[in-house]
Design a protein around this motif. Structure first.
Motif, short mmCIF file in Angstrom:
data_model
loop_
_atom_site.label_atom_id
_atom_site.label_comp_id
_atom_site.label_asym_id
_atom_site.label_seq_id
_atom_site.Cartn_x
_atom_site.Cartn_y
_atom_site.Cartn_z
N VAL A 118 0.84 -1.20 0.00
CA VAL A 118 0.00 0.00 0.00
C VAL A 118 0.88 1.24 0.00
O VAL A 118 1.84 1.34 0.77
CB VAL A 118 -0.94 0.03 1.24
N TRP A 119 0.53 2.19 -0.86
CA TRP A 119 1.13 3.53 -0.88
C TRP A 119 0.01 4.53 -0.63
O TRP A 119 -1.02 4.50 -1.33
CB TRP A 119 1.77 3.84 -2.22
N THR A 120 0.17 5.40 0.33
CA THR A 120 -0.90 6.34 0.67
C THR A 120 -0.32 7.68 1.12
O THR A 120 0.73 7.71 1.78
CB THR A 120 -1.82 5.78 1.76
N PRO A 121 -0.98 8.79 0.81
CA PRO A 121 -0.50 10.09 1.28
C PRO A 121 -0.68 10.30 2.78
O PRO A 121 0.07 11.07 3.39
CB PRO A 121 -1.36 11.10 0.50
N ALA A 122 -1.68 9.63 3.39
CA ALA A 122 -1.94 9.87 4.82
C ALA A 122 -2.85 8.79 5.38
O ALA A 122 -3.61 8.16 4.64
CB ALA A 122 -2.58 11.25 5.03
N LEU A 123 -2.77 8.62 6.70
CA LEU A 123 -3.64 7.68 7.42
C LEU A 123 -4.75 8.47 8.11
O LEU A 123 -4.86 8.47 9.33
CB LEU A 123 -2.82 6.88 8.44
N ASP A 124 -5.58 9.14 7.29
CA ASP A 124 -6.50 10.12 7.87
C ASP A 124 -7.96 9.89 7.52
O ASP A 124 -8.79 10.79 7.64
CB ASP A 124 -6.10 11.53 7.39
N HIS A 125 -8.30 8.67 7.05
CA HIS A 125 -9.67 8.39 6.61
C HIS A 125 -10.12 9.43 5.59
O HIS A 125 -11.23 9.95 5.63
CB HIS A 125 -10.63 8.34 7.80
N GLY A 126 -9.23 9.72 4.63
CA GLY A 126 -9.46 10.80 3.68
C GLY A 126 -10.34 10.47 2.50
O GLY A 126 -10.50 11.30 1.61
N LYS A 127 -10.87 9.26 2.41
CA LYS A 127 -11.80 8.89 1.33
C LYS A 127 -11.17 9.06 -0.06
O LYS A 127 -11.80 9.55 -0.99
CB LYS A 127 -13.08 9.71 1.42
N ARG A 128 -9.91 8.68 -0.19
CA ARG A 128 -9.23 8.78 -1.48
C ARG A 128 -9.62 7.61 -2.38
O ARG A 128 -9.90 6.51 -1.89
CB ARG A 128 -7.71 8.77 -1.27
N PRO A 129 -9.59 7.81 -3.70
CA PRO A 129 -9.81 6.67 -4.59
C PRO A 129 -8.70 5.64 -4.40
O PRO A 129 -7.56 5.97 -4.08
CB PRO A 129 -9.76 7.30 -5.98
#
Length: 538
Positions: A118-129
């Protein structure tokens, strides 16, 4: 393309695997929660990276059976490097898409291969696609453990979550034993022909259940894949177990109209048992690694003709796209695409002589692909192509014909069946040509992978790194991200891209510049329609 390039790429990847560069400067590594336990990742260019997260248990304990979730763990599990690849022969460990190794010099084969990254900008429940990539290599080889699939640039570019994964391949994932098993064992092997696909379902269930903790939106999941990965996506579209687990699809040079029949799949399974010196009465020993080792199973792969999904009436109740597009995914937005010169790599990479054919040699070379040509004569096919493309050489005609009949034909049929179903569908042809080796490769199979991931630096031996190439990579990746977010590829800066229909057949041509044409290569399309399509391998 050469030893120096291979060594450079191998060194890059080895360094990234052993000592993630973001880990050096990050004093508080990111920690995320999953339904099996907490995982620790690292930071790479401001993107949080988690590699080797188990989504399933060691498949040595579930051989030829559906996967199960991993055992929960306590504490925090380090997820800093790729998990093992699925068992496969050593010669299958080369990724021809970029002429570079997929992973370090000695990749690890293991039945404990159900891991994702997994690559993600943040662990913030940001609802990203969420973009879930399924690797190619048909259904038999390769893995996602390669630099060209690195998700850093794509995650940063589109504020999105990127997921790649490994799953069971070849006979470990697609050996149909159901009709050979005695009644006492029938329940154990009833799904054996599609366990590799069921691994993918389990991975998508993991995404559904966990991706919100990684900043992703479980209701906006795109599955996409190239070659065999695209075919796996097409097969998932027809599997009841996968319904609702993804919400957009993009297939890149990967179609699956029909699955293997139980009859042919059983013949392959019988040949494998013979190579292993087993009989149906001793079939249960296959499930025990202590009796039949992983290495012994890999050694028996040669006995099988084809490994892939089986139309078993259970896991796969229908052929994926035959006689029509799957109704259970009719409303799922879909992009289908192929490259203009697929077989320059698929066939030409292993036979350099095909690049210097003369006209006298051409008919015999095309006859090797008679199964795709139907009753059409090679002479008439050659005559048509020479009239349409008078500047083509004999080699150009060979690659154009084999690309159209072998590779493009299936995508045309899938597109037509989606259009008849009125499913939201967009079609492309990747026509940008590689500049390397004097342009001999054209727009070959796999060239669109580094453009999709915006990772030209890892595929420079095929794509180069010119400003023109980077402009196209930016446009292609941005369109993929927009499609993942909105379910429609149309976006500012892109020529209007109409849905595919049977009247105009609008097609995006990914080139410099990108443009839409109605029914490009229409004469070729009409010609290949005269030949029956046979799914390669089946």
């Amino acid at each position: 393309m050469n030893r120096r390039r291979l060594l450079q790429t191998s060194a890059l990847l080895t360094a990234g695997t052993i000592l993630p560069k973001g880990l050096l400067a990050w004093t508080a590594p990111p920690v995320a929660s999953t339904n099996s336990g907490k995982v620790r990742g690292f930071v790479d260019q401001d993107i949080l990276v988690f590699k080797g997260i188990p989504y399933g248990a060691d498949t040595a304990s579930t051989r030829f059976a559906p996967p199960v979730r991993p055992q929960p763990w306590t504490g925090i599990r380090d997820c800093l490097s790729f998990g093992p690849q699925a068992p496969q022969p050593i010669h299958a460990r080369q990724d021809r898409s970029t002429f570079a190794p997929l992973d370090a010099a000695s990749p690890v084969n293991s039945e404990d291969c159900l891991h994702l990254n997994v690559w993600t900008p943040a662990l913030d429940h940001g609802k990203r696609p969420v973009l879930v990539y399924i690797h190619g290599g048909a259904y038999s080889s390769s893995s996602s453990n390669g630099p060209v699939y690195d998700g850093v640039r794509l995650a940063r570019r589109g504020d999105a979550v990127i997921v790649t994964l490994n799953h069971r391949l070849n006979l470990f994932g697609y050996l149909y034993l159901a009709e050979l098993a005695p009644p006492s064992l029938s329940d154990l092997f009833r799904d054996s022909g599609n366990t590799g696909q069921l691994d993918l379902v389990l991975a998508l269930e993991w995404v559904r259940d966990n991706i919100a903790n990684f900043g992703g939106d479980p209701s906006r999941v795109l599955i996409f894949g190239q070659s065999g990965g695209g075919a796996k996506c097409a097969t998932l579209m027809s599997m009841p177990a996968a319904a609702g687990l993804f919400h957009r699809v993009m297939t890149m040079s990967g179609q699956q109209l029909t699955a293997t029949t139980p009859e042919h799949a059983t013949a392959t399974a019988a040949a494998v048992l013979k190579a292993l010196e087993l009989t149906p009465s001793t079939l249960d020993s296959l499930r025990d690694p202590g009796k039949v080792s992983m290495e012994r199973l890999v050694g028996a792969l040669h006995a099988g003709h084809y490994y892939g999904p089986v139309h078993d009436g259970r896991t796969l109740p229908h052929d994926p796209f035959s006689p029509e597009a799957p109704s259970i995914s009719a409303n799922v937005p879909m992009i289908l695409g192929n490259t203009h010169d697929e077989t320059r790599l698929l066939i030409g990479a292993s036979n350099p002589a095909l690049f210097s054919l003369d006209w006298a040699q051409l008919p015999a070379q095309l006859e090797h692909y008679r199964q795709f040509l139907g009753d059409l004569s090679t002479g008439s096919i050659i005559s048509d192509y020479r009239s349409w493309y008078p500047a083509y050489s004999a080699s150009d005609v060979f690659f154009a014909v084999t690309t159209a009949f072998r590779s493009w034909h299936g995508m045309v049929i899938e597109s037509e069946r989606r259009a008849r179903q009125n499913g939201p569908t967009w079609v492309y042809n990747f026509t940008w040509k590689s500049p390397v080796d004097g342009g001999k490769w054209g727009a070959p199979h796999t060239i669109d992978i580094p453009f999709a991931f915006d990772n030209l630096e890892f595929a420079a031996s095929m794509t180069g790194t010119s400003p023109d190439a980077q402009r196209l990579a930016s446009q292609y990746a941005d369109t993929l991200l927009h499609f993942a977010r909105h379910g429609d590829p149309n976006r500012p800066g892109l020529p209007p891209w109409p849905r595919y229909d049977l009247t105009k057949r609008p097609t995006m041509l990914w080139d410099s510049p990108a443009r839409v044409e109605d029914d490009p290569r229409g004469e070729e399309r009409k010609l290949i329609a005269k030949a029956p399509y046979i799914q390669p391998g089946t």
